[in-house]
Design a protein around this motif. Structure first.
Motif, PDB file in Angstrom:
ATOM      1  N   ASP A 140     -12.804   7.783   6.919  1.00  0.00           N
ATOM      2  CA  ASP A 140     -14.163   8.331   6.962  1.00  0.00           C
ATOM      3  C   ASP A 140     -14.878   8.025   8.273  1.00  0.00           C
ATOM      4  O   ASP A 140     -15.591   8.880   8.805  1.00  0.00           O
ATOM      5  CB  ASP A 140     -14.981   7.789   5.796  1.00  0.00           C
ATOM      6  N   LYS A 141     -14.718   6.809   8.782  1.00  0.00           N
ATOM      7  CA  LYS A 141     -15.466   6.422   9.977  1.00  0.00           C
ATOM      8  C   LYS A 141     -14.762   6.842  11.264  1.00  0.00           C
ATOM      9  O   LYS A 141     -15.394   7.372  12.182  1.00  0.00           O
ATOM     10  CB  LYS A 141     -15.673   4.903   9.999  1.00  0.00           C
ATOM     11  N   LEU A 142     -13.457   6.607  11.325  1.00  0.00           N
ATOM     12  CA  LEU A 142     -12.736   6.870  12.568  1.00  0.00           C
ATOM     13  C   LEU A 142     -11.990   8.193  12.571  1.00  0.00           C
ATOM     14  O   LEU A 142     -11.591   8.684  13.629  1.00  0.00           O
ATOM     15  CB  LEU A 142     -11.738   5.725  12.844  1.00  0.00           C
ATOM     16  N   GLY A 143     -11.740   8.752  11.391  1.00  0.00           N
ATOM     17  CA  GLY A 143     -11.013  10.001  11.339  1.00  0.00           C
ATOM     18  C   GLY A 143      -9.509   9.845  11.459  1.00  0.00           C
ATOM     19  O   GLY A 143      -8.806  10.789  11.817  1.00  0.00           O
ATOM     20  N   VAL A 144      -8.996   8.655  11.164  1.00  0.00           N
ATOM     21  CA  VAL A 144      -7.552   8.413  11.199  1.00  0.00           C
ATOM     22  C   VAL A 144      -6.996   8.586   9.792  1.00  0.00           C
ATOM     23  O   VAL A 144      -7.387   7.855   8.877  1.00  0.00           O
ATOM     24  CB  VAL A 144      -7.230   6.999  11.728  1.00  0.00           C
ATOM     25  N   ASP A 145      -6.107   9.537   9.615  1.00  0.00           N
ATOM     26  CA  ASP A 145      -5.498   9.790   8.309  1.00  0.00           C
ATOM     27  C   ASP A 145      -4.156   9.078   8.248  1.00  0.00           C
ATOM     28  O   ASP A 145      -3.276   9.309   9.085  1.00  0.00           O
ATOM     29  CB  ASP A 145      -5.296  11.292   8.096  1.00  0.00           C
ATOM     30  N   VAL A 146      -4.005   8.190   7.275  1.00  0.00           N
ATOM     31  CA  VAL A 146      -2.743   7.465   7.091  1.00  0.00           C
ATOM     32  C   VAL A 146      -2.059   8.033   5.855  1.00  0.00           C
ATOM     33  O   VAL A 146      -2.609   7.982   4.753  1.00  0.00           O
ATOM     34  CB  VAL A 146      -2.973   5.953   6.936  1.00  0.00           C
ATOM     35  N   HIS A 147      -0.871   8.581   6.055  1.00  0.00           N
ATOM     36  CA  HIS A 147      -0.119   9.189   4.967  1.00  0.00           C
ATOM     37  C   HIS A 147       0.909   8.176   4.458  1.00  0.00           C
ATOM     38  O   HIS A 147       1.743   7.685   5.228  1.00  0.00           O
ATOM     39  CB  HIS A 147       0.590  10.460   5.445  1.00  0.00           C
ATOM     40  N   LEU A 148       0.817   7.860   3.182  1.00  0.00           N
ATOM     41  CA  LEU A 148       1.720   6.891   2.565  1.00  0.00           C
ATOM     42  C   LEU A 148       2.745   7.607   1.714  1.00  0.00           C
ATOM     43  O   LEU A 148       2.405   8.440   0.873  1.00  0.00           O
ATOM     44  CB  LEU A 148       0.934   5.900   1.697  1.00  0.00           C
ATOM     45  N   PHE A 149       4.013   7.277   1.941  1.00  0.00           N
ATOM     46  CA  PHE A 149       5.115   7.821   1.145  1.00  0.00           C
ATOM     47  C   PHE A 149       5.839   6.626   0.532  1.00  0.00           C
ATOM     48  O   PHE A 149       6.245   5.701   1.246  1.00  0.00           O
ATOM     49  CB  PHE A 149       6.065   8.635   2.027  1.00  0.00           C
ATOM     50  N   ARG A 150       5.994   6.630  -0.782  1.00  0.00           N
ATOM     51  CA  ARG A 150       6.608   5.475  -1.436  1.00  0.00           C
ATOM     52  C   ARG A 150       7.244   5.897  -2.742  1.00  0.00           C
ATOM     53  O   ARG A 150       6.970   6.970  -3.277  1.00  0.00           O
ATOM     54  CB  ARG A 150       5.569   4.384  -1.696  1.00  0.00           C
ATOM     55  N   VAL A 151       8.061   4.978  -3.265  1.00  0.00           N
ATOM     56  CA  VAL A 151       8.593   5.102  -4.617  1.00  0.00           C
ATOM     57  C   VAL A 151       8.269   3.793  -5.321  1.00  0.00           C
ATOM     58  O   VAL A 151       8.601   2.714  -4.822  1.00  0.00           O
ATOM     59  CB  VAL A 151      10.109   5.356  -4.628  1.00  0.00           C
ATOM     60  N   GLY A 152       7.639   3.886  -6.479  1.00  0.00           N
ATOM     61  CA  GLY A 152       7.278   2.688  -7.226  1.00  0.00           C
ATOM     62  C   GLY A 152       5.784   2.474  -7.221  1.00  0.00           C
ATOM     63  O   GLY A 152       5.184   2.225  -6.170  1.00  0.00           O
ATOM     64  N   GLU A 153       5.177   2.584  -8.397  1.00  0.00           N
ATOM     65  CA  GLU A 153       3.737   2.442  -8.495  1.00  0.00           C
ATOM     66  C   GLU A 153       3.269   1.018  -8.191  1.00  0.00           C
ATOM     67  O   GLU A 153       2.093   0.782  -7.920  1.00  0.00           O
ATOM     68  CB  GLU A 153       3.247   2.857  -9.887  1.00  0.00           C
ATOM     69  N   PHE A 154       4.220   0.042  -8.207  1.00  0.00           N
ATOM     70  CA  PHE A 154       3.858  -1.344  -7.926  1.00  0.00           C
ATOM     71  C   PHE A 154       4.091  -1.705  -6.455  1.00  0.00           C
ATOM     72  O   PHE A 154       3.841  -2.831  -6.046  1.00  0.00           O
ATOM     73  CB  PHE A 154       4.657  -2.296  -8.814  1.00  0.00           C
ATOM     74  N   LYS A 155       4.607  -0.761  -5.668  1.00  0.00           N
ATOM     75  CA  LYS A 155       4.882  -1.027  -4.254  1.00  0.00           C
ATOM     76  C   LYS A 155       3.568  -0.938  -3.485  1.00  0.00           C
ATOM     77  O   LYS A 155       3.193   0.107  -2.949  1.00  0.00           O
ATOM     78  CB  LYS A 155       5.895  -0.023  -3.704  1.00  0.00           C
ATOM     79  N   SER A 156       2.863  -2.061  -3.428  1.00  0.00           N
ATOM     80  CA  SER A 156       1.481  -2.063  -2.947  1.00  0.00           C
ATOM     81  C   SER A 156       1.334  -2.547  -1.507  1.00  0.00           C
ATOM     82  O   SER A 156       0.211  -2.752  -1.041  1.00  0.00           O
ATOM     83  CB  SER A 156       0.624  -2.944  -3.861  1.00  0.00           C
ATOM     84  N   ALA A 157       2.454  -2.731  -0.799  1.00  0.00           N
ATOM     85  CA  ALA A 157       2.374  -3.313   0.538  1.00  0.00           C
ATOM     86  C   ALA A 157       1.431  -2.552   1.459  1.00  0.00           C
ATOM     87  O   ALA A 157       0.684  -3.152   2.230  1.00  0.00           O
ATOM     88  CB  ALA A 157       3.775  -3.372   1.158  1.00  0.00           C
ATOM     89  N   ALA A 158       1.457  -1.221   1.388  1.00  0.00           N
ATOM     90  CA  ALA A 158       0.668  -0.416   2.335  1.00  0.00           C
ATOM     91  C   ALA A 158      -0.617   0.120   1.722  1.00  0.00           C
ATOM     92  O   ALA A 158      -1.310   0.924   2.361  1.00  0.00           O
ATOM     93  CB  ALA A 158       1.519   0.732   2.860  1.00  0.00           C
ATOM     94  N   GLU A 159      -0.961  -0.286   0.519  1.00  0.00           N
ATOM     95  CA  GLU A 159      -2.185   0.204  -0.115  1.00  0.00           C
ATOM     96  C   GLU A 159      -3.453  -0.011   0.720  1.00  0.00           C
ATOM     97  O   GLU A 159      -4.351   0.833   0.698  1.00  0.00           O
ATOM     98  CB  GLU A 159      -2.370  -0.436  -1.489  1.00  0.00           C
TER      99      GLU A 159
END
Length: 635
Positions: A196-215
């Motif tokens: 919202d502030k900087l306009g940087v969109d980070v796209h996360l691709f993962r498998v596993g709803e518990f894989k929270s490293a990049a949340e």
């Protein structure tokens, strides 16, 4: 015939001035050069003499003093020469290897010269509870052998207190504190700031709803799945902590838990006196200053007013006692070997320094063990949150190659063996973990940052042409094509299938069974044992004994344990020996010129970078999508 050039007085002045400056420059350079040459000559003599000058012999009724001002690590993160030089120059806050601390405690148990041990863990920095529990177990064994342990602290964290609690007597400074607050895991979340502030969109691709490293890059708060999983394994480790402290101090875990919950009211009732409150709660046996405790130990031991540490009683410090124990192995020892390869840190591709795991460098150590005829079995000591998938697979393949060569491989998990750390462990003949090890996190993710909107905000736009539809598709200054997103997700899905498939084959389970305990979920060592991800609870010593038994090497003493590490060059070894000697430390500690010259000459360990940031930095020709098996699951 050429006539000499006649110069005026102004020219002669500046030419003369230049000659003086040039002479001065050469003089200073030669002085520095010969000074360094003299210094190196002295160091050579010291290095040659060091081998014949052994450590000072121990005397009867000696107190062993263990007070590390260091981080507790599985493996040093710098070379021996740099460590020796840093110590010679009075550097603080270094590192102490877990194996060395355990070795000192085990040796003191049977050493008749050592009559008691004084421990102060105020400045010990530990990364997790598995390694702390190994040290606590060694302290408990030392106490059970009849050796008196006295603990002192000024301000102890709950990890440091777990170790101090193992002592016969625990003393706290009257102005000190013992802070036991429980386990918590809190992170910053950047979605609003980035998107919202900087306009940087980070796209996360993962498998596993518990894989929270990049949340944190895509959410504003932890997901419900992340909170659920974290609280599950943290409660298990926390309850074990209360049980361990309660056992050592003969206190009920429920009483300890209640005291923590009532801490605000109890502190107020104690008038803000945290030291007195710790004594009332029976966490410590008494309140003494360091000087008062020293006087007490003088009465119990032998007075020594000339000691370098100014403690006043006969003692030997940790470094001196470790030197007294001498080298663990000798090149002339022909016994069969159990090789220990330490895989500590993040897993990255290529060659990596100590303290990190390299797909090439760690694989080379395992290959060395496979090719060495004296090595009959290998223990892989893993303390890693994971990292790059391909580098993890390179190491796993070397584990399989060792087994194919007839050499058993046993894994010993330290504080953390999760995600890629589990990937390199899963094929071992047997996996050991402490009950408080953090493991699991079987999952894959990838991050693709996109700066198109951020650049638009400052009036910078990307445009051009390509020969195909996908040319330049991975350019982070262009909006991410949804079709490209599906390609990346397919790669991530394949990585997860590879991960769970290999775990299923290694653990003799179905893929469906592994998927139920995978999906990025983190487990404690005890929980991982219950789910079949590890085979047995135990420490490094248990893993070594298991590996020796599998190789049929007989009882301890009939084989030797050898740590396989990157070999030093002759010059590095010489510098380490010279700078580590008492004379070398005295010389270097008093020479500012030597400090500047040698510190610049010595290679320094690179600054640790944030792992995700490093993984996102693509090199020319690199694979466009890098799958990561990483776990931000430390405290």
């Amino acid at each position: 015939m050429n006539q000499p050039v006649r110069r005026g007085p102004v020219s002669r002045f500046f030419i003369g001035l230049w000659d003086v400056m040039n002479f001065t420059r050469r003089l200073i350079f030669n002085l520095v050069f010969f000074g360094l040459l003299f210094l190196i000559g002295v160091l050579v003599i010291i290095g040659l003499a060091k081998g014949s000058a052994g450590p000072r012999p121990l005397r009867d009724n000696t107190t062993l003093v263990i007070a590390p001002d260091a981080a507790l690590v599985e493996q040093y993160s710098s070379d021996p020469a740099s460590r020796a030089l840093a110590k010679a120059f009075g550097g603080k806050g270094g590192e102490v290897q877990l194996r060395d601390l355990l070795r000192v405690l085990e040796a003191a148990r049977d050493d008749k010269k050592i009559n008691r041990v004084l421990v102060n863990f105020d400045k010990l920095q530990a990364s997790g509870y598995a390694s702390l529990r190994e040290v606590a177990g060694a302290l408990a064994g030392l106490r059970a052998s009849g050796k008196q342990i006295v603990a002192f602290g000024e301000n102890m964290s709950q990890g440091q207190y777990l170790l101090a609690a193992q002592a016969n007597e625990v003393y706290l400074d009257p102005m000190g504190s013992v802070v036991i607050e429980g386990l918590g895991r809190y992170r910053q979340y950047y979605r609003e700031g980035l998107q919202d502030k900087l306009g940087v969109d980070v796209h996360l691709f993962r498998v596993g709803e518990f894989k929270s490293a990049a949340e944190p890059f895509v959410l504003d708060a932890a997901s419900p799945e992340s909170k659920q999983a974290d609280l599950y394994w943290m409660n298990d480790i926390w309850n074990r902590y209360l049980a361990d402290v309660g056992k050592a101090r003969k206190l009920s875990p429920s009483v300890l838990a209640a005291a923590i919950d009532n801490l605000p009211a109890d502190v107020v009732a104690a008038g803000g006196d945290l030291a007195r409150l710790a004594q009332q709660q029976k966490l410590v046996d008494g309140l003494k200053t360091a000087q008062e405790l020293n006087q007490e130990l003088i009465k119990r031991g032998v007075a020594d007013e000339d000691d370098e540490d100014h403690l006043g009683f006969r003692h030997v410090n940790f470094d001196a006692y470790l030197a007294h124990l001498g080298a663990r192995t000798s090149p002339l020892d022909e016994r069969s070997q159990v090789a220990v390869v330490v895989a500590a840190g993040e897993i990255s591709g290529g060659e990596q320094p100590a303290g990190k795991i390299g797909g090439i460098s760690t694989s080379a150590l395992l290959r060395e063990a496979r090719q060495d005829e004296k090595v009959k079995a290998v223990v892989l000591r893993v303390d890693s949150p994971g990292g790059e998938v391909f580098a993890s697979e390179q190491i796993r393949r070397e584990v399989v190659a060792l087994q194919a060569a007839g050499k058993p491989v046993v894994v010993s998990m330290g504080d953390l063996a999760a995600s890629g750390g589990y990937w390199i462990s899963m094929n071992a003949d047997r996996i050991y973990a402490d009950a408080s090890t953090i493991s699991g996190s079987i999952g894959i993710f990838g991050l693709i940052p996109n700066f198109a909107r951020a650049l638009d905000k400052i009036g910078v736009h990307t445009d051009g042409v390509g020969t195909t539809r996908i040319a330049g598709a991975f350019n982070p200054t262009k909006p991410l094509d949804p079709e490209l997103g599906s390609v990346i997700q397919a790669v991530i899905n394949k990585g997860y299938a590879d991960f769970t498939g290999r775990v299923a084959a290694a653990r003799h389970k179905s893929v469906e069974q592994i998927d139920q305990v995978a999906r990025g979920r983190v487990w404690s060592g005890q929980q991982a044992l219950e789910r079949g991800l590890v085979d047995q609870l135990g420490g490094l010593k248990d893993a070594i004994a298991d590996a020796a038994a599998r190789a049929k090497l007989g009882e301890p003493g009939k084989y030797r344990v050898r740590y396989l590490e990157k070999a030093l060059s002759p010059f590095e070894q010489f510098l380490a020996n010279a700078a580590g000697s008492p004379m070398g430390q005295a010389l270097l500690g008093r020479s500012e010129l030597a400090q500047v010259a040698l510190l610049r000459a010595m290679p320094q360990t690179a600054q640790q970078l944030q792992f995700v940031q490093a993984a996102l930095a693509r090199e020319p020709g690199a694979k466009p999508v890098t799958e990561l098996a990483y776990c931000f699951c430390g405290f």
